[in-house]
Design an enzyme around this catalytic site. Sequence first.
Site: not given
Length: 237
Positions: A43, A45, A71, A118, A131, A133, A135
């Site tokens: 799958c 996402v 995740n 994170s 990254y 932004a 999180k």
Amino acid sequence: MTEILLQNGAKVTLLDVNTSAGKSLKEALDKQYGREKTLFLSCNVGSDEQIQAAFQKIIETFGGIDIVCNNAGILNESEWEKTVSINLLGVIRVTYLALEHMNKTNGGRGGVIVNTASLAGLGPLLSCPVYTATKHGVIGFTRAMAAASTASGYGVRFSALCPGFVQTNLCSNILDNLGQFSHLTDATQKYVDQGVIKVSEVAKCLLELVTDETKNGEALMVTTNIKKYITFPTFTQ
Ligand SMILES: NC(=O)C1=CN([C@@H]2O[C@H](COP(=O)(O)OP(=O)(O)OC[C@H]3O[C@@H](n4cnc5c(N)ncnc54)[C@H](O)[C@@H]3O)[C@@H](O)[C@H]2O)C=CC1
Ligand SMILES: CCCCCC(=O)CC\C=C/C=C/C=C/[C@@H](O)[C@@H](O)CCCC(=O)O
């Protein structure tokens, strides 16, 4: 994460775009926990259709959805739009599609959704602004969904998991994916040098957010020497 859920009585569906890794993990889990305890479905996402098909298969196989762990994530400051698409849009997409099945006002039986953010969702990591932004966005979305769920009677709890560096594939490849910020490798390494946590420690935090029904709208920070629920500023009088 899968193992701690299995060890606590859950049946788990693994969704991943990496089919070979997912099938290999399923084979290993079958030997330890039995074939009927897990399901692997390929799958992406980024795809509504694939997520909807996966949820349908899960319901057919296990009868319902009680826990969702968003995740999936990447770090690539060169392919930053893909990073946003997976890390943030993927979390939103899976959450909204899961709610269609979990929402008590929609005939669902409620449950809990834990989104992996994170430490970079709580403070800026200079070498990976996109990254960071994504999180920050995951945490904001999670907290807003928790409030919306409470106000709407969805019966679904939402919390964010905010680890520091964890010994995984992503952590191993960080320095190759900083793009235009690769000159900041040393600054990033400084954080890595402060310590890398074990996946098992993160999994214990996941279990706490899943099993403690008082946890809703939380951001749980976990590093080598700190585990704490973050308190955010309030602006209402
Ligand atoms: N490793 C670390 O230091 C930290 C990681 N995190 C977060 O933890 C989460 C898991 O990352 P890691 O296990 O460290 O990395 P990883 O690279 O080992 O695992 C990420 C998984 O996401 C899957 N994935 C990637 N794109 C996908 C897509 N479009 N659809 C479905 N699956 C997809 C990958 O196939 C892989 O199995 C990520 O959200 C990451 O941002 C947070 C803090 C620290
Ligand atoms: C380089 C990307 C790592 C990808 C995996 C992670 O998500 C790991 C995140 C680990 C550490 C993040 C540290 C963030 C630090 C910032 O909050 C920094 O701005 C802290 C500044 C304040 C201070 O140092 O006291």
